[in-house]
Design a protein around this motif. Sequence first.
Motif, short mmCIF file in Angstrom:
data_model
loop_
_atom_site.label_atom_id
_atom_site.label_comp_id
_atom_site.label_asym_id
_atom_site.label_seq_id
_atom_site.Cartn_x
_atom_site.Cartn_y
_atom_site.Cartn_z
N GLU A 1 0.83 -1.21 0.00
CA GLU A 1 0.00 0.00 0.00
C GLU A 1 0.87 1.26 0.00
OE1 GLU A 1 -3.14 2.24 2.94
OE2 GLU A 1 -3.02 0.07 3.02
N ALA A 2 1.96 1.23 0.74
CA ALA A 2 2.88 2.38 0.76
C ALA A 2 3.51 2.59 -0.61
CB ALA A 2 3.95 2.16 1.82
N PHE A 3 3.82 1.51 -1.32
CA PHE A 3 4.40 1.64 -2.65
C PHE A 3 3.42 2.31 -3.62
CE2 PHE A 3 7.33 -2.21 -1.90
CZ PHE A 3 8.25 -1.40 -1.29
N SER A 4 2.13 2.10 -3.41
CA SER A 4 1.15 2.71 -4.30
C SER A 4 1.14 4.23 -4.14
CB SER A 4 -0.25 2.15 -4.05
OG SER A 4 -0.72 2.54 -2.77
N LYS A 5 1.65 4.73 -3.04
CA LYS A 5 1.69 6.16 -2.79
C LYS A 5 2.91 6.84 -3.43
CE LYS A 5 -0.96 5.96 1.44
NZ LYS A 5 -2.26 5.98 0.85
N LEU A 6 3.78 6.07 -4.05
CA LEU A 6 4.94 6.65 -4.71
C LEU A 6 4.54 7.57 -5.86
CD1 LEU A 6 7.52 3.74 -4.91
CD2 LEU A 6 7.86 5.94 -3.81
N SER A 7 3.41 7.31 -6.47
CA SER A 7 3.00 8.11 -7.62
C SER A 7 2.35 9.43 -7.23
CB SER A 7 2.03 7.31 -8.49
OG SER A 7 0.85 7.02 -7.76
N GLN A 8 2.04 9.60 -5.97
CA GLN A 8 1.41 10.84 -5.53
C GLN A 8 2.43 11.96 -5.49
OE1 GLN A 8 -0.61 10.14 -1.86
NE2 GLN A 8 -2.13 8.80 -2.79
N ALA A 9 1.96 13.15 -5.72
CA ALA A 9 2.86 14.30 -5.82
C ALA A 9 3.42 14.74 -4.48
CB ALA A 9 2.11 15.46 -6.48
N SER A 10 2.77 14.39 -3.40
CA SER A 10 3.20 14.84 -2.08
C SER A 10 4.57 14.25 -1.74
CB SER A 10 2.19 14.41 -1.02
OG SER A 10 2.68 14.68 0.26
N MET A 11 5.49 15.11 -1.40
CA MET A 11 6.84 14.66 -1.05
C MET A 11 6.85 13.86 0.24
SD MET A 11 8.87 15.31 -3.44
CE MET A 11 10.44 15.04 -2.66
N GLN A 12 5.89 14.12 1.13
CA GLN A 12 5.82 13.39 2.40
C GLN A 12 5.60 11.90 2.12
OE1 GLN A 12 2.56 14.53 4.85
NE2 GLN A 12 3.10 13.15 6.50
N TYR A 13 4.65 11.59 1.27
CA TYR A 13 4.39 10.19 0.95
C TYR A 13 5.53 9.57 0.17
CZ TYR A 13 -0.51 10.63 2.36
OH TYR A 13 -1.66 10.81 3.05
N CYS A 14 6.08 10.35 -0.73
CA CYS A 14 7.15 9.84 -1.59
C CYS A 14 8.38 9.48 -0.76
CB CYS A 14 7.48 10.87 -2.65
SG CYS A 14 8.60 10.26 -3.92
N LYS A 15 8.77 10.34 0.17
CA LYS A 15 9.95 10.08 0.99
C LYS A 15 9.75 8.85 1.87
CE LYS A 15 11.77 14.76 1.29
NZ LYS A 15 12.11 15.87 2.17
N LYS A 16 8.57 8.71 2.46
CA LYS A 16 8.29 7.55 3.29
C LYS A 16 8.29 6.27 2.47
CE LYS A 16 5.67 9.90 6.89
NZ LYS A 16 4.37 10.03 7.56
N ALA A 17 7.67 6.32 1.30
CA ALA A 17 7.61 5.13 0.45
C ALA A 17 9.00 4.76 -0.06
CB ALA A 17 6.66 5.37 -0.72
N LEU A 18 9.82 5.74 -0.39
CA LEU A 18 11.19 5.44 -0.83
C LEU A 18 12.01 4.82 0.30
CD1 LEU A 18 12.08 8.49 -3.08
CD2 LEU A 18 11.75 6.12 -3.76
N PHE A 19 11.80 5.29 1.53
CA PHE A 19 12.50 4.71 2.67
C PHE A 19 12.07 3.25 2.85
CE2 PHE A 19 12.66 3.71 7.23
CZ PHE A 19 14.02 3.84 7.43
N ILE A 20 10.78 2.99 2.71
CA ILE A 20 10.28 1.61 2.83
C ILE A 20 10.85 0.76 1.71
CG2 ILE A 20 8.20 0.18 2.69
CD1 ILE A 20 6.72 2.50 4.09
N LEU A 21 10.92 1.31 0.50
CA LEU A 21 11.47 0.57 -0.63
C LEU A 21 12.93 0.20 -0.39
CD1 LEU A 21 11.08 -0.50 -3.50
CD2 LEU A 21 11.68 1.76 -4.33
N GLU A 22 13.70 1.12 0.13
CA GLU A 22 15.11 0.83 0.44
C GLU A 22 15.22 -0.26 1.51
OE1 GLU A 22 16.78 4.56 1.61
OE2 GLU A 22 16.86 5.32 -0.45
N THR A 23 14.37 -0.19 2.51
CA THR A 23 14.41 -1.18 3.59
C THR A 23 14.02 -2.56 3.06
OG1 THR A 23 13.84 0.55 5.16
CG2 THR A 23 13.55 -1.73 5.89
N VAL A 24 13.00 -2.61 2.22
CA VAL A 24 12.57 -3.89 1.63
C VAL A 24 13.70 -4.50 0.81
CG1 VAL A 24 11.02 -4.87 -0.11
CG2 VAL A 24 10.11 -3.42 1.69
N ALA A 25 14.42 -3.65 0.08
CA ALA A 25 15.53 -4.15 -0.73
C ALA A 25 16.67 -4.66 0.15
CB ALA A 25 16.03 -3.04 -1.65
#
Length: 63
Positions: free
Chosen positions: A10-34
Amino acid sequence: MKVIFELIVEAFSKLSQASMQYCKKALFILETVAQVKACLLMLDLKCDALIVQMFQNFWKIIR
């Protein structure tokens, strides 16, 4: 564990949103998952539908 993976997808789906708040959190989650190779855990737990949904989200974002 599956609930946590659902939240991650669900957090990854928020990567496409323009809000930098969601994008930064989702990118952090993506890095952790990797780093922890969570995709392999998802495969071991038979979360195939979540993996498909995750990659569909990635394809939508890339387009």
